[in-house]
Design a protein around this motif. Structure first.
Motif, PDB file in Angstrom:
ATOM      1  N   ARG A 266       0.842  -1.215   0.000  1.00  0.00           N
ATOM      2  CA  ARG A 266       0.000   0.000   0.000  1.00  0.00           C
ATOM      3  C   ARG A 266       0.865   1.248   0.000  1.00  0.00           C
ATOM      4  O   ARG A 266       0.629   2.198  -0.742  1.00  0.00           O
ATOM      5  CB  ARG A 266      -0.931   0.006   1.218  1.00  0.00           C
ATOM      6  N   ALA A 267       1.901   1.242   0.842  1.00  0.00           N
ATOM      7  CA  ALA A 267       2.783   2.417   0.931  1.00  0.00           C
ATOM      8  C   ALA A 267       3.498   2.659  -0.390  1.00  0.00           C
ATOM      9  O   ALA A 267       3.622   3.798  -0.850  1.00  0.00           O
ATOM     10  CB  ALA A 267       3.796   2.211   2.058  1.00  0.00           C
ATOM     11  N   LEU A 268       3.942   1.570  -1.019  1.00  0.00           N
ATOM     12  CA  LEU A 268       4.654   1.712  -2.300  1.00  0.00           C
ATOM     13  C   LEU A 268       3.716   2.257  -3.378  1.00  0.00           C
ATOM     14  O   LEU A 268       4.092   3.117  -4.176  1.00  0.00           O
ATOM     15  CB  LEU A 268       5.232   0.363  -2.741  1.00  0.00           C
ATOM     16  N   ARG A 269       2.484   1.750  -3.381  1.00  0.00           N
ATOM     17  CA  ARG A 269       1.538   2.237  -4.398  1.00  0.00           C
ATOM     18  C   ARG A 269       1.246   3.716  -4.216  1.00  0.00           C
ATOM     19  O   ARG A 269       1.130   4.455  -5.191  1.00  0.00           O
ATOM     20  CB  ARG A 269       0.236   1.434  -4.333  1.00  0.00           C
ATOM     21  N   ARG A 270       1.107   4.139  -2.943  1.00  0.00           N
ATOM     22  CA  ARG A 270       0.902   5.567  -2.669  1.00  0.00           C
ATOM     23  C   ARG A 270       2.077   6.376  -3.202  1.00  0.00           C
ATOM     24  O   ARG A 270       1.920   7.389  -3.860  1.00  0.00           O
ATOM     25  CB  ARG A 270       0.760   5.793  -1.152  1.00  0.00           C
ATOM     26  N   GLU A 271       3.271   5.892  -2.888  1.00  0.00           N
ATOM     27  CA  GLU A 271       4.499   6.578  -3.307  1.00  0.00           C
ATOM     28  C   GLU A 271       4.570   6.642  -4.842  1.00  0.00           C
ATOM     29  O   GLU A 271       4.910   7.673  -5.420  1.00  0.00           O
ATOM     30  CB  GLU A 271       5.695   5.781  -2.746  1.00  0.00           C
ATOM     31  N   ILE A 272       4.233   5.548  -5.483  1.00  0.00           N
ATOM     32  CA  ILE A 272       4.277   5.503  -6.947  1.00  0.00           C
ATOM     33  C   ILE A 272       3.267   6.494  -7.527  1.00  0.00           C
ATOM     34  O   ILE A 272       3.587   7.248  -8.454  1.00  0.00           O
ATOM     35  CB  ILE A 272       4.018   4.063  -7.462  1.00  0.00           C
ATOM     36  N   ARG A 273       2.053   6.528  -6.972  1.00  0.00           N
ATOM     37  CA  ARG A 273       1.029   7.460  -7.487  1.00  0.00           C
ATOM     38  C   ARG A 273       1.495   8.899  -7.351  1.00  0.00           C
ATOM     39  O   ARG A 273       1.366   9.706  -8.264  1.00  0.00           O
ATOM     40  CB  ARG A 273      -0.294   7.273  -6.729  1.00  0.00           C
ATOM     41  N   ARG A 274       2.057   9.223  -6.183  1.00  0.00           N
ATOM     42  CA  ARG A 274       2.500  10.585  -5.897  1.00  0.00           C
ATOM     43  C   ARG A 274       3.639  10.977  -6.860  1.00  0.00           C
ATOM     44  O   ARG A 274       3.607  12.031  -7.488  1.00  0.00           O
ATOM     45  CB  ARG A 274       2.994  10.634  -4.444  1.00  0.00           C
ATOM     46  N   LEU A 275       4.623  10.108  -6.996  1.00  0.00           N
ATOM     47  CA  LEU A 275       5.771  10.436  -7.845  1.00  0.00           C
ATOM     48  C   LEU A 275       5.396  10.407  -9.326  1.00  0.00           C
ATOM     49  O   LEU A 275       5.939  11.161 -10.134  1.00  0.00           O
ATOM     50  CB  LEU A 275       6.922   9.462  -7.566  1.00  0.00           C
ATOM     51  N   ARG A 276       4.466   9.529  -9.697  1.00  0.00           N
ATOM     52  CA  ARG A 276       4.028   9.483 -11.098  1.00  0.00           C
ATOM     53  C   ARG A 276       3.306  10.789 -11.444  1.00  0.00           C
ATOM     54  O   ARG A 276       3.502  11.339 -12.538  1.00  0.00           O
ATOM     55  CB  ARG A 276       3.123   8.268 -11.326  1.00  0.00           C
ATOM     56  N   ALA A 277       2.498  11.285 -10.505  1.00  0.00           N
ATOM     57  CA  ALA A 277       1.800  12.549 -10.759  1.00  0.00           C
ATOM     58  C   ALA A 277       2.821  13.661 -10.962  1.00  0.00           C
ATOM     59  O   ALA A 277       2.655  14.518 -11.851  1.00  0.00           O
ATOM     60  CB  ALA A 277       0.872  12.879  -9.584  1.00  0.00           C
ATOM     61  N   PHE A 278       3.885  13.635 -10.166  1.00  0.00           N
ATOM     62  CA  PHE A 278       4.925  14.642 -10.341  1.00  0.00           C
ATOM     63  C   PHE A 278       5.593  14.479 -11.709  1.00  0.00           C
ATOM     64  O   PHE A 278       5.841  15.458 -12.421  1.00  0.00           O
ATOM     65  CB  PHE A 278       5.976  14.519  -9.228  1.00  0.00           C
ATOM     66  N   ALA A 279       5.879  13.238 -12.090  1.00  0.00           N
ATOM     67  CA  ALA A 279       6.547  12.985 -13.370  1.00  0.00           C
ATOM     68  C   ALA A 279       5.690  13.492 -14.529  1.00  0.00           C
ATOM     69  O   ALA A 279       6.195  14.091 -15.486  1.00  0.00           O
ATOM     70  CB  ALA A 279       6.840  11.488 -13.529  1.00  0.00           C
ATOM     71  N   VAL A 280       4.391  13.277 -14.419  1.00  0.00           N
ATOM     72  CA  VAL A 280       3.488  13.734 -15.483  1.00  0.00           C
ATOM     73  C   VAL A 280       3.499  15.264 -15.547  1.00  0.00           C
ATOM     74  O   VAL A 280       3.570  15.857 -16.630  1.00  0.00           O
ATOM     75  CB  VAL A 280       2.057  13.178 -15.255  1.00  0.00           C
ATOM     76  N   ALA A 281       3.460  15.902 -14.361  1.00  0.00           N
ATOM     77  CA  ALA A 281       3.509  17.368 -14.330  1.00  0.00           C
ATOM     78  C   ALA A 281       4.812  17.855 -14.953  1.00  0.00           C
ATOM     79  O   ALA A 281       4.837  18.830 -15.725  1.00  0.00           O
ATOM     80  CB  ALA A 281       3.394  17.855 -12.881  1.00  0.00           C
ATOM     81  N   MET A 282       5.894  17.149 -14.640  1.00  0.00           N
ATOM     82  CA  MET A 282       7.204  17.527 -15.172  1.00  0.00           C
ATOM     83  C   MET A 282       7.209  17.395 -16.696  1.00  0.00           C
ATOM     84  O   MET A 282       7.670  18.279 -17.410  1.00  0.00           O
ATOM     85  CB  MET A 282       8.234  16.592 -14.537  1.00  0.00           C
ATOM     86  N   GLN A 283       6.664  16.290 -17.187  1.00  0.00           N
ATOM     87  CA  GLN A 283       6.674  16.083 -18.635  1.00  0.00           C
ATOM     88  C   GLN A 283       5.786  17.089 -19.351  1.00  0.00           C
ATOM     89  O   GLN A 283       6.117  17.576 -20.428  1.00  0.00           O
ATOM     90  CB  GLN A 283       6.220  14.646 -18.951  1.00  0.00           C
ATOM     91  N   ARG A 284       4.637  17.432 -18.725  1.00  0.00           N
ATOM     92  CA  ARG A 284       3.754  18.424 -19.347  1.00  0.00           C
ATOM     93  C   ARG A 284       4.419  19.793 -19.353  1.00  0.00           C
ATOM     94  O   ARG A 284       4.176  20.607 -20.249  1.00  0.00           O
ATOM     95  CB  ARG A 284       2.428  18.499 -18.582  1.00  0.00           C
ATOM     96  N   SER A 285       5.224  20.074 -18.334  1.00  0.00           N
ATOM     97  CA  SER A 285       5.861  21.394 -18.226  1.00  0.00           C
ATOM     98  C   SER A 285       7.086  21.519 -19.114  1.00  0.00           C
ATOM     99  O   SER A 285       7.552  22.624 -19.383  1.00  0.00           O
ATOM    100  CB  SER A 285       6.289  21.656 -16.776  1.00  0.00           C
ATOM    101  N   HIS A 286       7.633  20.395 -19.537  1.00  0.00           N
ATOM    102  CA  HIS A 286       8.854  20.414 -20.355  1.00  0.00           C
ATOM    103  C   HIS A 286       8.667  19.614 -21.633  1.00  0.00           C
ATOM    104  O   HIS A 286       9.372  18.639 -21.881  1.00  0.00           O
ATOM    105  CB  HIS A 286      10.031  19.850 -19.553  1.00  0.00           C
ATOM    106  N   PRO A 287       7.717  20.021 -22.463  1.00  0.00           N
ATOM    107  CA  PRO A 287       7.507  19.258 -23.694  1.00  0.00           C
ATOM    108  C   PRO A 287       8.609  19.558 -24.714  1.00  0.00           C
ATOM    109  O   PRO A 287       9.260  20.602 -24.640  1.00  0.00           O
ATOM    110  CB  PRO A 287       6.160  19.783 -24.204  1.00  0.00           C
TER     111      PRO A 287
END
Lengths: 490, 380
Positions: free
Chosen positions: A371-392
């Motif tokens: 559960r903790a890993l999935r939370r961590e993955i969701r949180r970091l994936r959301a950041f990664a997506v924000a990063m990719q959208r901000s740096h196309p």
């Protein structure tokens, strides 16, 4: 047909094979071994750590191997755990070895397990190295390489991928130039510039194509990942101290040779308007090193060879499709790290650990950790997506190409040939474009020019890039270069 | 015109020159099937005397005369072939074949075993026999197909890619049935004649038209090495290759075929298997190919392998192409079944079809290639 046979006896199957010794692969190995599985970790490097924790070569190693690395203590802890598992025999590390072919269970090999065919990263195989490894479960953590875009003059000596510049610094302790510009997009430009500056180069500018304002839309996501913010701030602080100008909305449009004509001398800058249009500026910078980075391309050779499904990610990279246990569309095949979507080392660690637990069939025993890993993955994936959208990648990047600009450096294919193929010769997709022009068919096998070739094929049809454009450029066999003679060695 | 491979493109080219209005429909992209999965062979050396050899020689003349002006566009290279035999028995068979071929007008020159290295310095020593075929040539098949289609378009042809053929509209009367239109994923195309040039998929197209055509895919793999300085001058292959192309064997057939390319890479074939349209890499097959190649060129053992590709040859059970009108359904023509020789035979096939369709006398008798030879076969 006669086939040479090596003297190595057939190895029993492992419970889990992990390919790749970066953050994801280390975390996966440690997790599966902790849960009592026999694990083999196959890594191309002489030492574990991957590109993220790249070691100095033995000849240039010093007591300060950790300098310039982030989270070195995380690496040391993981490495120590794996070392202990190796002592008990729970884990085996096969170093300096690449997987050149994967046979899924029940294929021609007739084995009920995954069969991995191995070759040394360099040089000839020796008798101690197994030629094949079999395992019940397979975890692929292949990492990624620098994504590049062609620019007029990028074939001049002195132009390098940002990751290549960093690898030279970390691995060889070599400074690739004295006056550098670091250009492209994404947060990775910052550590490269910072490390160049700290090692004595004059970094005349970091040219970031995107505008910082892009991040405004993603502030809540950033707030949930304070460590990432702190990381960026620390680089920013170092760069400010070294008086490195950080210029946003700015690109290197053209690279010019110095008076010798044989080496980088200067770059011409361009500005990207908020409308996405590119305007050449009158400004040029004298440099002898250009470090270019447009994000990363996941290494998908093994994923494709294993037959796992792929998709196009937010950053237009081809990535593996995985479920919430990191399992791919092929049963028994798990994928972790950048190959599931570029997201950085922290995300890779979490995905790797989850994959290790899942491949050990232990998710039901480790519920709270999962559960903790999935939370961590969701949180970091959301950041990664924000990063990719901000740096196309700038959508109109091809406007800076001239007819003479080489799109494929290995095969010396100029943009004019690519244009002719897409307009006159009906190259309606990337595969056709590749076969008509030889783009992506040389030494790098599309690692460098694959993304550009695929986007130019799509642009030629005035349509969005799709997975079918990218797939033909992720080759399947052999997954790593192998000598013809070694093909026959069982 | 169904299919935008080399054969379809060549038909479009020659038909527009006869004044036909041509529409090419292709399911994938240009040359996406067999045409992009071979080596671009224009061979006379591997043909035993008979109608296929006549078609090869006829095509050969077209490449060098009528189409000579375009040779550079598709990298036409008259590199020559060198066929070698490793055993005394294979050597005798090779010399007999060459003698027969010479009777039919093929330029086949016996090479003394100790002189083989003058032609190929890196080939193994101690060969039993070798024959040099200066007429063997090569084109880049993707460029060939793309440029033939470009020339056809310039002459009025329409090329639609990404269009699936889904069926045929047939007008039936008491005495005959005739095709009047082709149904596609993008609508119906009315036509007077339709040519099935769908390569290994031609059998499926024929089925849609209600006729049986026993064309099947025969898989082959090619290995590609790293680029090297010029190492291999000719297309070099073992004499067993000819037997392999003509074999009825349905299992795996492997014979060494090795050649250099302009890009410096070396292409290594060949395998033949009936495994349907299975694309997955088969390591045993690749190993068998590599092993056969290293028998001829042991020094290639240290060369790095860069990639491999698989393709499907349109296999015809009697090893002859299927070219001409289908008498079971008026207006339907076939141009397929060339197995591994379709690039080389494409232009001859296409010119003969254009002549027949225009109602002119054909330069060569099409009867041996007639689909009528399969008409006794009951539909599957």
């Amino acid at each position: 047909m006669s086939v040479q046979r090596s003297g190595v006896a057939k190895q029993p199957a492992y419970d889990v094979a992990v390919v790749g010794g970066g953050p994801a692969g280390l975390a996966a190995t440690a997790a599966a071994a902790r849960l009592g599985r026999r694990v083999v970790l196959i890594d191309a490097g002489a030492q574990l750590g991957g590109q993220y924790w790249r070691h100095a070569n033995v000849s240039s190693a010093g007591p300060h191997d950790h300098v310039g690395h982030r989270d070195w203590e995380v690496f040391e802890a993981l490495n120590e755990r794996i070392r202990r598992h190796r002592q008990t025999g729970a884990a085996v590390h096969v170093a300096a070895t690449q997987v050149w072919f994967i046979e899924p269970p029940g294929s021609d090999a007739g084995e009920p397990d995954w069969t991995l065919h191995l070759a040394p990263t360099c040089g000839a195989p020796d008798d101690r190295m197994p030629r094949t490894v079999r395992a019940d479960r397979l975890i692929l953590c292949p990492g990624c390489y620098d994504r590049q875009l062609p620019i007029p003059g990028w074939d001049l000596p002195g132009v390098m991928a940002a990751g290549g510049v960093q690898a030279l610094l970390k691995g060889q302790r070599t400074l690739a130039g004295k006056r550098a510009v670091v250009a492209g997009t994404g947060p990775f430009l910052l550590p490269v510039a910072e490390q160049l500056a700290r090692n004595g180069a004059r970094v005349v500018a970091v040219c970031e194509a995107s505008r910082i304002g892009n991040w405004g839309r993603h502030l809540p996501t950033v707030a949930r990942t304070p460590s990432k913010f702190a990381e960026a701030a620390s680089y920013g602080w170092s760069l400010a101290r070294a008086r490195v100008p950080y210029r946003t909305g700015t690109v290197v449009m053209r690279i010019e040779a110095d008076s010798s004509g044989e080496q980088v001398g200067a770059v011409k800058l361009g500005r990207l308007g908020s409308d996405g249009r590119l305007r050449e500026s009158s400004e040029s910078l004298d440099v002898d090193l250009v470090a270019l980075g447009w994000g990363f391309t996941p290494a998908l050779e093994l994923v494709s060879a294993a037959g796992a499904e792929t998709r196009v990610d937010v950053d237009q990279s081809l990535v593996a499709v995985v479920d919430e246990e990191q399992q791919s569309t092929v049963a028994g095949l798990y994928i972790a790290g950048e190959a599931t979507g570029v997201g950085g080392a922290q995300l890779a660690l979490a995905e790797g650990e989850l994959a290790g637990i899942a491949a050990a069939d232990a998710t039901h025993l480790e519920r709270s950790r999962v559960r903790a890993l999935r939370r961590e993955i969701r949180r970091l994936r959301a950041f990664a997506v924000a990063m990719q959208r901000s740096h196309p990648v700038p959508p109109r990047w091809s406007e800076w190409l001239t007819p003479e600009t080489l799109v494929c450096r290995c095969e010396e294919v100029a943009y004019a040939q690519v244009s002719e193929a897409t307009s006159d010769l009906a190259a309606t997709d990337a595969r056709t474009l590749k076969l008509l022009t030889r783009c992506g068919m040389g030494w790098c096998q599309g690692h460098v020019c694959g993304f550009a070739t695929a986007t130019l094929a799509a642009a030629g049809q005035a349509r969005q890039l799709n997975a079918e454009d990218l797939r033909p450029l992720a080759k399947q066999f052999p997954c790593a270069p192998i000598r013809l003679g070694s093909l026959l060695e069982h | 015109m169904i299919g935008a491979g080399a054969v379809g493109a060549a038909c479009a080219y020659f038909l527009t020159r006869k004044g036909f209005a041509v529409h090419v429909v292709e399911r994938g992209a240009v040359a996406a099937g067999s045409s992009s999965a071979g080596e671009g062979n224009l061979l006379v050396s591997d043909k035993v005397s008979g109608p296929e050899l006549e078609l090869a020689l006829y095509s050969r003349a077209l490449w060098e005369q009528e189409l000579a002006q375009y040779g550079e566009l598709w990298e036409f290279e008259s590199k020559g072939g060198l066929v070698v035999a490793t055993s005394a028995q294979a050597g005798r068979a090779l010399r007999t074949l060459a003698a027969e071929q010479r009777q039919r007008g093929v330029d086949a020159r016996d090479v003394e075993p100790d002189a083989v290295t003058d032609h190929e310095p890196h080939i193994r020593r101690g060969l039993a026999a070798a024959v040099h075929y200066p007429q063997d040539a090569q084109v880049q098949p993707m460029l060939l197909t793309a440029h033939l289609l470009r020339l056809a378009r310039a002459a009025g042809a329409v090329v639609s890619t990404g269009v699936n053929v889904t069926g045929f509209e047939v007008q039936a009367s008491t005495e005959s049935r005739r095709v009047v239109a082709v149904q596609t994923s993008q609508g119906t195309l009315a036509c007077e004649q339709v040519i099935n040039a769908a390569g290994p998929w031609a059998g499926e197209i024929a089925t849609m038209a209600g006729v049986d055509l026993p064309i099947r895919p025969r898989r082959g793999f090619v290995l590609v090495t790293e680029p090297l300085p010029p190492t291999i001058n000719h297309k070099v292959y073992a004499g067993e290759y000819v037997a392999s192309t003509q074999s009825e064997h349905l299992g795996l057939e492997v014979s060494a075929v090795i050649e250099g390319t302009k890009a410096g890479t070396i292409l290594i074939g060949s395998s033949r298997e009936h495994v349907g349209f299975e694309r997955r890499v088969s390591l045993p097959v690749l190993r068998a190919i590599a092993s056969a190649a290293l028998e001829l060129f042991p020094r290639l053992a240290g060369v790095t392998l860069l990639r491999s590709y698989a393709g499907f040859r349109p296999y015809s059970p009697d090893h002859l192409p299927v070219v001409g009108p289908d008498t079971r359904l008026k207006g339907l023509w076939h141009a397929t079944g060339h197995e591994g020789a379709g690039i080389g035979l494409s232009v001859g096939t296409a010119k003969l079809i254009s002549q027949a369709m225009a109602g002119e006398g054909t330069d060569m008798d099409l009867a041996p290639f007639s689909p009528a030879r399969f008409e006794a076969v009951a539909p599957a």
